[in-house]
Design a protein around this motif. Structure first.
Motif, PDB file in Angstrom:
ATOM      1  N   MET A   1       0.854  -1.180   0.000  1.00  0.00           N
ATOM      2  CA  MET A   1       0.000   0.000   0.000  1.00  0.00           C
ATOM      3  C   MET A   1       0.898   1.240   0.000  1.00  0.00           C
ATOM      4  O   MET A   1       1.845   1.331   0.778  1.00  0.00           O
ATOM      5  CB  MET A   1      -0.905  -0.012   1.227  1.00  0.00           C
ATOM      6  CG  MET A   1      -2.075   0.926   1.150  1.00  0.00           C
ATOM      7  SD  MET A   1      -3.228   0.718   2.536  1.00  0.00           S
ATOM      8  CE  MET A   1      -3.854  -0.934   2.202  1.00  0.00           C
ATOM      9  N   TYR A   3       0.274   4.358   0.791  1.00  0.00           N
ATOM     10  CA  TYR A   3      -0.146   5.465   1.660  1.00  0.00           C
ATOM     11  C   TYR A   3      -0.295   4.931   3.073  1.00  0.00           C
ATOM     12  O   TYR A   3      -0.547   3.745   3.290  1.00  0.00           O
ATOM     13  CB  TYR A   3      -1.456   6.077   1.169  1.00  0.00           C
ATOM     14  CG  TYR A   3      -2.586   5.086   0.966  1.00  0.00           C
ATOM     15  CD1 TYR A   3      -3.419   4.706   2.023  1.00  0.00           C
ATOM     16  CD2 TYR A   3      -2.818   4.534  -0.301  1.00  0.00           C
ATOM     17  CE1 TYR A   3      -4.450   3.807   1.826  1.00  0.00           C
ATOM     18  CE2 TYR A   3      -3.850   3.628  -0.495  1.00  0.00           C
ATOM     19  CZ  TYR A   3      -4.668   3.271   0.572  1.00  0.00           C
ATOM     20  OH  TYR A   3      -5.694   2.371   0.384  1.00  0.00           O
ATOM     21  N   ARG A 350      -8.661   4.471  -0.188  1.00  0.00           N
ATOM     22  CA  ARG A 350      -7.653   5.429   0.284  1.00  0.00           C
ATOM     23  C   ARG A 350      -8.300   6.551   1.082  1.00  0.00           C
ATOM     24  O   ARG A 350      -7.755   6.989   2.099  1.00  0.00           O
ATOM     25  CB  ARG A 350      -6.867   5.996  -0.898  1.00  0.00           C
ATOM     26  CG  ARG A 350      -5.916   7.085  -0.476  1.00  0.00           C
ATOM     27  CD  ARG A 350      -4.833   7.405  -1.450  1.00  0.00           C
ATOM     28  NE  ARG A 350      -3.971   8.437  -0.885  1.00  0.00           N
ATOM     29  CZ  ARG A 350      -2.707   8.626  -1.206  1.00  0.00           C
ATOM     30  NH1 ARG A 350      -2.124   7.831  -2.099  1.00  0.00           N
ATOM     31  NH2 ARG A 350      -2.000   9.591  -0.642  1.00  0.00           N
ATOM     32  N   CYS A 354      -7.185   6.868   4.908  1.00  0.00           N
ATOM     33  CA  CYS A 354      -6.084   7.819   4.987  1.00  0.00           C
ATOM     34  C   CYS A 354      -6.480   9.266   4.687  1.00  0.00           C
ATOM     35  O   CYS A 354      -6.414  10.126   5.560  1.00  0.00           O
ATOM     36  CB  CYS A 354      -4.969   7.382   4.041  1.00  0.00           C
ATOM     37  SG  CYS A 354      -3.581   8.540   3.902  1.00  0.00           S
ATOM     38  N   ASP A 355      -6.894   9.532   3.462  1.00  0.00           N
ATOM     39  CA  ASP A 355      -6.978  10.919   3.003  1.00  0.00           C
ATOM     40  C   ASP A 355      -7.993  11.769   3.744  1.00  0.00           C
ATOM     41  O   ASP A 355      -7.728  12.948   4.039  1.00  0.00           O
ATOM     42  CB  ASP A 355      -7.280  10.953   1.499  1.00  0.00           C
ATOM     43  CG  ASP A 355      -6.081  10.555   0.654  1.00  0.00           C
ATOM     44  OD1 ASP A 355      -4.967  10.448   1.210  1.00  0.00           O
ATOM     45  OD2 ASP A 355      -6.258  10.339  -0.561  1.00  0.00           O
TER      46      ASP A 355
END
Length: 369
Positions: A1, A3, A350, A354-355
């Motif tokens: 991955m 990220y 994602r 995360c984002d």
């Protein structure tokens, strides 16, 4: 991955000195105290609360279900990463997590204390302790401070203090001392949160129960998300997001699979019944649109949320591991995520892992490697 994975809801385990060493001296004699009870394990004793808080489930992550118990666990048996920031790094690495948004444990229960002056003293002490805890690894430990909400004016002062400490968000008590959160007396408070860039969180178990749990004790596990739902409905239908469109509120650990139905239910009520069930003020959008714009939800292994991402704003979904609590997915989060996110599009995965949390809490991903 390619990220980092970030947990949007993790916890500390308050150590013995958390309150007593950091509280205003005039409150020291009444500060919450950690004690070992022979044959029963560790408890936090809270002045003004009839029952002490058993520590057994607060740091039971990774234990098999048959070993979970509220009592009988000493403090030394709990995950050291709950109060030692260096040990916490190893816990994060083991679970494949690069950073965590940090909430209290005992402090959640303190939200339900009826003495707002006592809460204020305890929360100020906690914020000082938490700042030191997070300062050891500021890129990976992102603390949320606490406010007692004795008044809107003091709440504004608390926001400024929490921001000055470098903490990233604020955990709100479910019950303020003055009116309720849809009142216009809180408008300046919401605007200050927006100005400072502080997301405001409502966590499960931080709202006083209005009635006892019916049926078996396990039924209470199903009811604990309702306090968060009630607050979200109050904010939406009371026009808070209408008046403050940039306000960001996080519904924490209440799961998210219920969100599509909840949005439908609000829209149905507004379309069909708003002429006799008045909302707090005229709304320029449907209730579901405010939810989609202003409300974030955190969840752990709620497979229904992963399967229904296209029925809600998936950019407001935040995954969490809830370490070190008994409901945590640690240390098998990666195995769980591989299964539950298998059908998500890459951009959805994602965003959820995360984002979205990085954007919400201003996390510089470059510092996470």
């Amino acid at each position: 991955m390619d990220y980092p994975i970030i947990s949007a809801d993790s916890h500390i385990t308050e150590p013995a000195n958390c309150y007593i060493d950091y509280i205003d001296p005039k409150w020291r004699d009444k500060a919450p105290q950690l004690r070992e009870v022979e044959g029963k394990g560790a408890f936090f004793f809270i002045d003004g609360m009839s029952r002490p808080i058993a520590m057994g489930l607060i740091a039971a992550a990774g234990r098999p279900p048959e070993d979970l118990r509220m009592t009988g666990t000493s403090f030394a048996e709990l995950h050291r990463g709950g109060w030692d920031p260096n040990a916490r790094m190893a816990d994060q690495d083991r679970d494949g997590v690069a950073a965590e948004v940090i909430y209290p444990s005992v402090g959640m229960m303190l939200c339900n204390h009826k003495d707002f002056d006592y809460k204020k003293a305890c929360f100020d002490a906690y914020n000082r302790w938490l700042t030191e805890f997070c300062s050891a690894h500021p890129a990976r430990l992102l603390g949320c401070g606490q406010t007692a909400m004795r008044s809107p004016e003091e709440g504004i002062s608390d926001l400024e203090s929490i921001h000055a400490l470098g903490l990233r968000g604020v955990m709100m008590p479910g019950n303020p001392a003055v009116e309720d959160y849809d009142s216009v007396v809180y408008d300046r408070f919401w605007e200050k949160a927006i100005e400072l860039g502080l997301p405001l969180s409502f966590h499960i178990l931080t709202t006083r129960e209005s009635s006892p749990v019916r049926g078996p004790r396990m039924n209470g596990f199903l009811t604990i998300i309702r306090g968060c739902q009630d607050i979200i409905g109050t904010l939406i239908l009371g026009g808070v997001f209408e008046r403050h469109p940039e306000l960001k509120v996080v519904c924490v650990e209440a799961d998210a699979g219920w969100v599509p139905h909840y949005m439908y239910r609000m829209d149905h009520a507004y379309k069909r019944h708003r002429y006799w069930l008045k909302a707090g003020q005229e709304l320029s959008m449907l209730p579901s649109e405010y939810f989609s714009r202003n409300v974030y939800t955190t969840f752990q292994d709620d497979w229904s949320a992963f399967r229904s991402v296209d029925q809600m704003n998936w950019r407001r979904l935040l995954w969490a591991n809830d370490f070190p609590h008994s409901d945590s997915t640690w240390p098998w989060s990666q195995e769980m995520l591989a299964e539950h996110t298998a059908k998500l599009r890459a951009e959805q995965k994602r965003a959820i892992l995360c984002d979205s949390v990085a954007e919400l809490y201003r996390i510089d991903l470059a510092t996470l490697g």
